[in-house]
Design a protein around this motif. Structure first.
Motif, short mmCIF file in Angstrom:
data_model
loop_
_atom_site.label_atom_id
_atom_site.label_comp_id
_atom_site.label_asym_id
_atom_site.label_seq_id
_atom_site.Cartn_x
_atom_site.Cartn_y
_atom_site.Cartn_z
N ARG A 1 37.20 43.74 46.81
CA ARG A 1 37.80 45.00 46.43
C ARG A 1 36.58 46.15 46.97
O ARG A 1 37.25 47.30 47.30
N PHE B 1 29.02 39.12 45.10
CA PHE B 1 29.61 38.99 43.80
C PHE B 1 28.78 39.03 42.87
O PHE B 1 27.83 38.15 42.84
N GLU C 1 37.67 29.70 41.37
CA GLU C 1 37.62 31.26 41.65
C GLU C 1 37.55 31.86 40.11
O GLU C 1 38.30 31.51 39.29
N GLN C 2 36.46 32.87 40.12
CA GLN C 2 36.55 33.74 39.11
C GLN C 2 36.47 35.08 39.37
O GLN C 2 35.92 35.50 40.33
N THR C 3 37.49 35.81 38.35
CA THR C 3 37.62 37.09 38.47
C THR C 3 36.80 38.08 37.59
O THR C 3 37.08 37.72 36.34
N ALA D 1 40.04 31.06 37.39
CA ALA D 1 41.49 30.56 37.81
C ALA D 1 42.00 29.37 37.10
O ALA D 1 41.13 28.45 36.89
N ALA E 1 34.37 45.45 35.21
CA ALA E 1 34.55 45.52 36.80
C ALA E 1 34.76 46.92 37.26
O ALA E 1 34.53 47.03 38.40
N TYR F 1 34.00 36.82 33.36
CA TYR F 1 34.74 36.41 34.26
C TYR F 1 35.98 35.58 33.53
O TYR F 1 35.53 34.61 33.04
N LYS F 2 37.01 35.88 34.23
CA LYS F 2 38.14 34.93 33.95
C LYS F 2 38.43 33.66 35.17
O LYS F 2 38.31 34.06 36.10
N CYS G 1 37.19 31.81 29.93
CA CYS G 1 36.20 33.14 30.22
C CYS G 1 34.71 32.51 30.46
O CYS G 1 34.33 31.98 29.59
N ASP H 1 32.41 43.24 43.65
CA ASP H 1 33.40 42.39 44.00
C ASP H 1 33.85 42.41 45.33
O ASP H 1 34.66 43.40 45.82
#
Length: 225
Positions: A17, A78, A221-223, A216, A159, A213-214, A198, A14
């Motif tokens: 980070r 990413f 945006e995906q986290t 937003a 992650a 990925y969650k 997700c 990511d």
């Protein structure tokens, strides 16, 4: 001795980070608390050696100076996976997997890589009425097309480098129906809630493994969880 065999870990990239520094996973640090000095060497598949400064902060081991150059040279983005195989003497052999789970080989300074293809994936919006805190129903078309029949388990690579193992329930024809045993712990640990959406991206089909990925609120945006 521990340094006489290979121990590996991986990081799902990511950029927000990991571009400037990299924190070594806790489980690896516990196995090798004294082997990493003030500098480590990363050897990529092209044979180039990268000298990375290491600092310790609040029981964390962090790659700092030199890591950003490694990150930029290999065009990490990413969702890429970087695998670190510890070879002793503070040296790691590194390999990189792109979005198609193909290994990237960097050659000349310009670099070259495999051609990426979109990862097979499916998307689920969590619903309390469907007991999503206990299991995840996999769309039949996705399962029959992308997952082997009569498989017993799947994995999620998260992650922070942890691998989660899930038992599956199957349909009569062997096609995966849902992720069941083990999902509740992942759901709780990752603070997933009803209404969250997700995306499950398949990164390995032979031994089924996913990144999750969650999305937003509002989409976009995906986290990575």
């Amino acid at each position: 001795m521990a340094a006489e065999y290979v121990k590996s870990f991986f990081i799902a990239i990511d950029p927000a980070r990991h571009r400037d520094q990299l924190i070594i996973p806790r489980h690896f640090r516990a196995l090798y608390p004294d082997l990493l000095g003030s500098c480590v060497i990363l050897r990529d598949l092209g044979g180039r050696l990268w000298h990375i400064e290491v600092i310790r902060s609040e029981e964390r081991i962090i790659f700092t100076t030199g890591w950003c150059d490694f990150f930029s040279h290999h065009s990490l983005t990413f969702g890429y996976l970087v695998i670190f195989e510890y070879r002793g003497d503070s040296t790691f052999l590194t390999s990189i997997l792109d979005h198609s789970a193909c290994e990237i080989h960097m050659g000349d300074p310009g670099g070259s890589s495999s051609t990426s293809q979109p990862l097979p994936s499916f998307q689920i919006t969590m619903s309390a009425t469907r007991f999503c805190h206990r299991c995840i129903f996999v769309p039949g078309t996705f399962a029959s097309t992308n997952l082997p029949k009569f498989v017993n388990d799947v994995q999620i690579h998260d992650a922070v480098g942890r691998v989660w193992q899930f038992g599956v329930d199957r349909r009569g024809n062997g096609v995966v129906r849902r992720f069941a045993r083990g999902w509740a712990a992942f759901y709780t640990t990752k603070n997933i809630r009803p209404g969250d959406t997700c995306v499950f991206s398949l990164i390995n089909g032979d031994v089924p493994a996913f990144n999750v990925y969650k999305v937003a609120v509002g989409g976009g945006e995906q986290t990575m969880l």
